[in-house]
Design a protein around this motif. Structure first.
Motif, PDB file in Angstrom:
ATOM      1  N   GLU A   7      -7.129  -7.611  10.523  1.00 59.30           N
ATOM      2  CA  GLU A   7      -6.761  -9.005  10.729  1.00 59.30           C
ATOM      3  C   GLU A   7      -7.953  -9.907  10.423  1.00 59.30           C
ATOM      4  OE1 GLU A   7      -3.921 -10.135  11.180  1.00 59.30           O
ATOM      5  OE2 GLU A   7      -2.746  -8.406  11.802  1.00 59.30           O
ATOM      6  N   LEU A   8      -7.692 -11.187  10.315  1.00 59.99           N
ATOM      7  CA  LEU A   8      -8.785 -12.124  10.069  1.00 59.99           C
ATOM      8  C   LEU A   8      -9.826 -12.054  11.176  1.00 59.99           C
ATOM      9  CD1 LEU A   8      -6.964 -15.258   8.649  1.00 59.99           C
ATOM     10  CD2 LEU A   8      -8.522 -13.708   7.474  1.00 59.99           C
ATOM     11  N   ILE A  48     -11.090   0.619   7.156  1.00 59.27           N
ATOM     12  CA  ILE A  48     -11.542   0.648   5.767  1.00 59.27           C
ATOM     13  C   ILE A  48     -11.938   2.069   5.366  1.00 59.27           C
ATOM     14  CG2 ILE A  48     -13.256  -0.271   4.157  1.00 59.27           C
ATOM     15  CD1 ILE A  48     -13.364  -2.776   5.705  1.00 59.27           C
ATOM     16  N   VAL A  50     -14.997   3.257   5.720  1.00 59.04           N
ATOM     17  CA  VAL A  50     -16.349   3.196   5.155  1.00 59.04           C
ATOM     18  C   VAL A  50     -17.297   2.706   6.245  1.00 59.04           C
ATOM     19  CG1 VAL A  50     -17.803   1.996   3.481  1.00 59.04           C
ATOM     20  CG2 VAL A  50     -15.512   2.738   2.827  1.00 59.04           C
ATOM     21  N   GLU A  65     -22.496  -0.856   1.259  1.00 60.19           N
ATOM     22  CA  GLU A  65     -21.080  -1.222   1.344  1.00 60.19           C
ATOM     23  C   GLU A  65     -20.900  -2.433   2.246  1.00 60.19           C
ATOM     24  OE1 GLU A  65     -22.248   1.783   1.823  1.00 60.19           O
ATOM     25  OE2 GLU A  65     -21.383   3.016   0.222  1.00 60.19           O
ATOM     26  N   LEU A  68     -21.890  -5.655   0.424  1.00 61.20           N
ATOM     27  CA  LEU A  68     -20.816  -6.058  -0.482  1.00 61.20           C
ATOM     28  C   LEU A  68     -19.662  -6.664   0.312  1.00 61.20           C
ATOM     29  CD1 LEU A  68     -19.326  -6.093  -3.210  1.00 61.20           C
ATOM     30  CD2 LEU A  68     -18.604  -3.746  -2.753  1.00 61.20           C
ATOM     31  N   PHE A  69     -19.305  -6.002   1.392  1.00 61.75           N
ATOM     32  CA  PHE A  69     -18.170  -6.481   2.187  1.00 61.75           C
ATOM     33  C   PHE A  69     -18.458  -7.861   2.768  1.00 61.75           C
ATOM     34  CE2 PHE A  69     -15.201  -6.163   5.919  1.00 61.75           C
ATOM     35  CZ  PHE A  69     -14.046  -6.131   5.162  1.00 61.75           C
ATOM     36  N   GLU A  72     -17.842 -10.413   0.172  1.00 64.68           N
ATOM     37  CA  GLU A  72     -16.417 -10.551  -0.100  1.00 64.68           C
ATOM     38  C   GLU A  72     -15.722 -11.296   1.029  1.00 64.68           C
ATOM     39  OE1 GLU A  72     -14.564  -9.202  -2.775  1.00 64.68           O
ATOM     40  OE2 GLU A  72     -16.525  -8.940  -3.703  1.00 64.68           O
ATOM     41  N   VAL A  76     -13.375 -14.589   1.177  1.00 63.58           N
ATOM     42  CA  VAL A  76     -11.982 -14.541   1.646  1.00 63.58           C
ATOM     43  C   VAL A  76     -11.751 -15.586   2.732  1.00 63.58           C
ATOM     44  CG1 VAL A  76     -10.351 -13.176   3.006  1.00 63.58           C
ATOM     45  CG2 VAL A  76     -11.495 -12.156   1.036  1.00 63.58           C
ATOM     46  N   ARG A  79     -11.797 -19.031   1.297  1.00 56.94           N
ATOM     47  CA  ARG A  79     -10.554 -19.240   0.545  1.00 56.94           C
ATOM     48  C   ARG A  79      -9.390 -19.513   1.494  1.00 56.94           C
ATOM     49  NH1 ARG A  79      -7.281 -20.223  -2.061  1.00 56.94           N
ATOM     50  NH2 ARG A  79      -6.549 -19.699  -4.146  1.00 56.94           N
TER      51      ARG A  79
ATOM     52  N   LEU B   8      -4.129 -12.498   9.569  1.00 59.26           N
ATOM     53  CA  LEU B   8      -3.500 -12.009   8.345  1.00 59.26           C
ATOM     54  C   LEU B   8      -2.033 -11.681   8.575  1.00 59.26           C
ATOM     55  CD1 LEU B   8      -6.274  -9.788   6.755  1.00 59.26           C
ATOM     56  CD2 LEU B   8      -5.369 -11.955   5.937  1.00 59.26           C
ATOM     57  N   GLN B  75      -2.557 -15.357  -3.034  1.00 60.73           N
ATOM     58  CA  GLN B  75      -3.895 -15.145  -3.586  1.00 60.73           C
ATOM     59  C   GLN B  75      -4.856 -14.630  -2.521  1.00 60.73           C
ATOM     60  OE1 GLN B  75      -5.390 -18.417  -6.060  1.00 60.73           O
ATOM     61  NE2 GLN B  75      -3.279 -19.087  -6.318  1.00 60.73           N
ATOM     62  N   VAL B  76      -4.765 -15.210  -1.343  1.00 62.00           N
ATOM     63  CA  VAL B  76      -5.673 -14.797  -0.275  1.00 62.00           C
ATOM     64  C   VAL B  76      -5.460 -13.325   0.051  1.00 62.00           C
ATOM     65  CG1 VAL B  76      -6.101 -14.993   2.206  1.00 62.00           C
ATOM     66  CG2 VAL B  76      -6.033 -17.047   0.777  1.00 62.00           C
ATOM     67  N   ARG B  79      -6.750 -11.146  -2.694  1.00 64.13           N
ATOM     68  CA  ARG B  79      -8.217 -11.147  -2.647  1.00 64.13           C
ATOM     69  C   ARG B  79      -8.719 -10.244  -1.529  1.00 64.13           C
ATOM     70  NH1 ARG B  79     -12.467 -11.116  -3.217  1.00 64.13           N
ATOM     71  NH2 ARG B  79     -14.104 -12.537  -3.932  1.00 64.13           N
ATOM     72  N   THR B  80      -8.058 -10.280  -0.411  1.00 62.07           N
ATOM     73  CA  THR B  80      -8.461  -9.457   0.725  1.00 62.07           C
ATOM     74  C   THR B  80      -8.333  -7.970   0.387  1.00 62.07           C
ATOM     75  OG1 THR B  80      -7.595 -11.201   2.158  1.00 62.07           O
ATOM     76  CG2 THR B  80      -8.085  -9.074   3.180  1.00 62.07           C
ATOM     77  N   SER B  83     -10.988  -6.914  -1.926  1.00 63.47           N
ATOM     78  CA  SER B  83     -12.287  -6.761  -1.274  1.00 63.47           C
ATOM     79  C   SER B  83     -12.407  -5.385  -0.630  1.00 63.47           C
ATOM     80  CB  SER B  83     -12.473  -7.838  -0.204  1.00 63.47           C
ATOM     81  OG  SER B  83     -12.553  -9.104  -0.807  1.00 63.47           O
ATOM     82  N   VAL B  84     -11.377  -5.008   0.093  1.00 61.87           N
ATOM     83  CA  VAL B  84     -11.404  -3.708   0.759  1.00 61.87           C
ATOM     84  C   VAL B  84     -11.492  -2.599  -0.287  1.00 61.87           C
ATOM     85  CG1 VAL B  84     -10.075  -2.111   2.159  1.00 61.87           C
ATOM     86  CG2 VAL B  84     -10.193  -4.525   2.792  1.00 61.87           C
ATOM     87  N   LYS B  86     -12.737  -2.742  -3.262  1.00 62.96           N
ATOM     88  CA  LYS B  86     -14.069  -2.708  -3.859  1.00 62.96           C
ATOM     89  C   LYS B  86     -15.023  -1.916  -2.980  1.00 62.96           C
ATOM     90  CE  LYS B  86     -14.561  -6.980  -6.527  1.00 62.96           C
ATOM     91  NZ  LYS B  86     -15.215  -8.307  -6.507  1.00 62.96           N
ATOM     92  N   VAL B  87     -14.965  -2.198  -1.682  1.00 65.96           N
ATOM     93  CA  VAL B  87     -15.877  -1.516  -0.767  1.00 65.96           C
ATOM     94  C   VAL B  87     -15.593  -0.017  -0.755  1.00 65.96           C
ATOM     95  CG1 VAL B  87     -16.468  -1.237   1.651  1.00 65.96           C
ATOM     96  CG2 VAL B  87     -16.307  -3.522   0.664  1.00 65.96           C
ATOM     97  N   ARG B  88     -14.323   0.320  -0.756  1.00 67.52           N
ATOM     98  CA  ARG B  88     -13.977   1.745  -0.781  1.00 67.52           C
ATOM     99  C   ARG B  88     -14.453   2.380  -2.079  1.00 67.52           C
ATOM    100  NH1 ARG B  88      -7.966   0.777   1.598  1.00 67.52           N
ATOM    101  NH2 ARG B  88      -8.457   0.967   3.813  1.00 67.52           N
ATOM    102  N   LEU B  90     -16.907   1.403  -3.917  1.00 64.67           N
ATOM    103  CA  LEU B  90     -18.362   1.520  -3.861  1.00 64.67           C
ATOM    104  C   LEU B  90     -18.756   2.777  -3.092  1.00 64.67           C
ATOM    105  CD1 LEU B  90     -21.144   0.220  -4.403  1.00 64.67           C
ATOM    106  CD2 LEU B  90     -20.942  -0.948  -2.214  1.00 64.67           C
ATOM    107  N   ALA B  91     -18.066   3.015  -1.989  1.00 60.31           N
ATOM    108  CA  ALA B  91     -18.384   4.183  -1.166  1.00 60.31           C
ATOM    109  C   ALA B  91     -18.057   5.483  -1.902  1.00 60.31           C
ATOM    110  CB  ALA B  91     -17.610   4.110   0.153  1.00 60.31           C
ATOM    111  N   TYR B  95     -17.780   2.137  -8.067  1.00 61.43           N
ATOM    112  CA  TYR B  95     -18.008   0.709  -8.252  1.00 61.43           C
ATOM    113  C   TYR B  95     -19.475   0.437  -7.972  1.00 61.43           C
ATOM    114  CZ  TYR B  95     -17.567  -4.342  -7.643  1.00 61.43           C
ATOM    115  OH  TYR B  95     -17.703  -5.690  -7.751  1.00 61.43           O
TER     116      TYR B  95
END
Lengths: 308, 308
Positions: A7-8, A48, A50, A65, A68-69, A72, A76, A79, B8, B75-76, B79-80, B83-84, B86-88, B90-91, B95
């Motif tokens: 969640e946010l 996640i 990670v 990680e 990076l998060f 991001e 988010v 946005r 979210l 979009q949000v 994007r969220t 982001s997750v 990408k992090v995964r 990377l791990a 990435y």
DNA sequence: GAGTAGCGATGCCTTTGAGGCATGATGCGT
DNA sequence: ACGCATCATGCCTCAAAGGCATCGCTACTC
């Protein structure tokens, strides 16, 4: 064993922790207890899958990680806030598109100051101006592609499905070359025009104009002689300058008139006027921005009567 | 009375409702009961302070604000998720950036296939190649600006803080012009080289090379005569072609050698070799991508012995 | 080297609020 | 007029966020 979804809240907490690099301080900033924060972060990393941070007895460090998060997540969240703000701005009439139809010569006194004030007031509304005839405007308003139209008050049949509010009322004047005998008069009685040759605008393209001119002479004998119909204002001016005849024009035309022409008010003063109105569709709500602009127009017109 | 913040969940629910235009169906898709969904949406509108939809007995329609919000929310959420992911990624080492140092001539057999395979395997890792000398590489690895280095196995003092794994071992050969008498031999005993003039690479820039050449002749009498030191491989080749002397080169140089030179293996076969290794810093973990690439290198080298 | 201060984690309890069920209110179509 | 579909409301349950006390660890201090 179902894990609660991300969640946010997790993201907001994560930013706080990543910035403070310390659970206790982050928790204080977030106004929650440190154990709660600890567990939310565990849940986030678990979700996640990670490791985002390394905990030690002297605080927290972010893993690659985690860095990076953080990046991001900041985006988010920004946005997300932006999205909400856009929607709120749209509701307040401070965002979105506003489609305005207008007749160029007829709105020359009204539109520019209104646009300037509006752009200054709510710069994020995208104003789209549509140079249209009255008929096209009425059509577009009914279709909903236009929010508002600034036009000459139309006849009944052109007005179905539309609502109007008066912006400004222009009395008619006679346009004449400087050497014409009437040029010595301060004002011209309409009764003296019936013997003069007249130049007019083309009936089909300027039906409102035409209708009003006929109305001016209603009940007079004889009816004036129309010696030419022009297809634009500028050719009308040329015709009058050339001495083909006189022309009747609403007072607003003083702004667009060639300096080689004189404009004299007509008497009596209670003749029909050319009324410039703002039009909207009867059905369907105005967008907040349109509502705002309409108000702008109405309060702008402190003097509704066009002076001469 | 504190209102729960926007989460979210609200956004995910909103998209479902806005797509179905029907609370009941959206609730079914979301696997929650309709009343719960109703209340979440009320809370969302309340939080934003804007009506996003109009409810009727025949379903839901979006307001202008609601349409904008739907757009934004999609979009949000995308994007969220991104982001997750990408992090995964990377791990998982799929990435991020990977900085590889290498000596060009020394890694000519090793790097190209490894790079090709890696790019194919994980195309989203940004590979950054750094053409460096051994010393620069060691330094960069310790500083952490480099993830891995492909280099000649260095001496002790250059190796502090680093760890190595052997990739490939190249025996030394003698490079000679085709008309030289040794060109008729299939292989050249090192004992016969001590009477030949030798051309070498410049000591300070190619210290590893220098050290190994000295090692080859260790214990032999007399020591060979070095008649020239060149500052690059190509000038070395030129010198040998010109007949100034012979040169000792690891077998990997067959790939970069001018065709005007011949290469003959040295005997005996147990002479010191030039070992190409992959180096990493001892302290600090490898990034997952680096770990992946390291494995790639190690398993690639099915035959570790450089053939001649 | 024992003491201590600061850190995050854990156990246990409270409270909030999301979610479920039953039902109400409303408007549309037959 | 009735039935049906729609969303809203009242009431209850329960999961989970949050709070408090405490633990365990590490690093610094004296």
């Amino acid at each position: 064993m179902m894990r609660p979804a991300m969640e946010l809240r997790h993201l907001r907490y994560y930013v706080a922790v990543a910035e403070a690099l310390n659970f206790t301080k982050a928790a204080a900033r977030l106004r929650v207890a440190q154990p709660s924060l600890s567990r939310q972060m565990q849940g986030l990393e678990d979700e996640i899958g990670v490791d985002l941070m390394k905990r030690s007895s002297r605080g927290v460090t972010l893993t690659a990680e985690g860095k990076l998060f953080l990046d991001e997540v900041r985006q988010v969240i920004a946005r997300t806030d932006e999205s909400v703000n856009k929607v709120r701005a749209l509701a307040r009439g401070e965002y979105g598109e506003l489609h305005i139809g207008y007749g160029p010569s007829v709105s020359v006194e009204i539109l520019p100051p209104a646009l300037a004030a509006f752009k200054n007031d709510v710069p994020h509304v995208k104003l789209v101006l549509h140079d249209l005839s009255s008929n096209e405007m009425a059509e577009a308003l009914r279709r909903g592609t236009l929010d508002l139209g600034i036009m000459v008050s139309p006849t009944e049949e052109n007005a179905v499905g539309l609502e109007f509010q008066l912006l400004k009322s222009y009395p008619f004047c006679v346009a004449l070359p400087p050497q014409h005998p009437f040029a010595r008069l301060k004002q011209v009685p309409i009764t003296r025009l019936v013997h003069e040759p007249l130049v007019s605008l083309h009936q089909s393209e300027y039906s409102d104009y035409h209708r009003l001119v006929l109305l001016l002479f209603a009940g007079l004998e004889p009816q004036p002689r129309i010696v030419a119909e022009c297809d634009s204002g500028s050719s009308l001016f040329t015709a009058v300058q050339a001495g083909h005849g006189l022309a009747l024009l609403p007072a607003v035309y003083r702004h667009v008139l060639s300096t080689r022409l004189e404009l004299r008010p007509l008497t009596p003063r209670n003749l029909p006027t050319m009324d410039v109105v703002v039009a909207r569709a009867t059905k369907g709500d105005l967008t907040p921005a349109a509502e705002k602009f309409r108000r702008q127009l109405l309060q702008d017109g402190t003097l509704r009567k066009g002076s001469v």
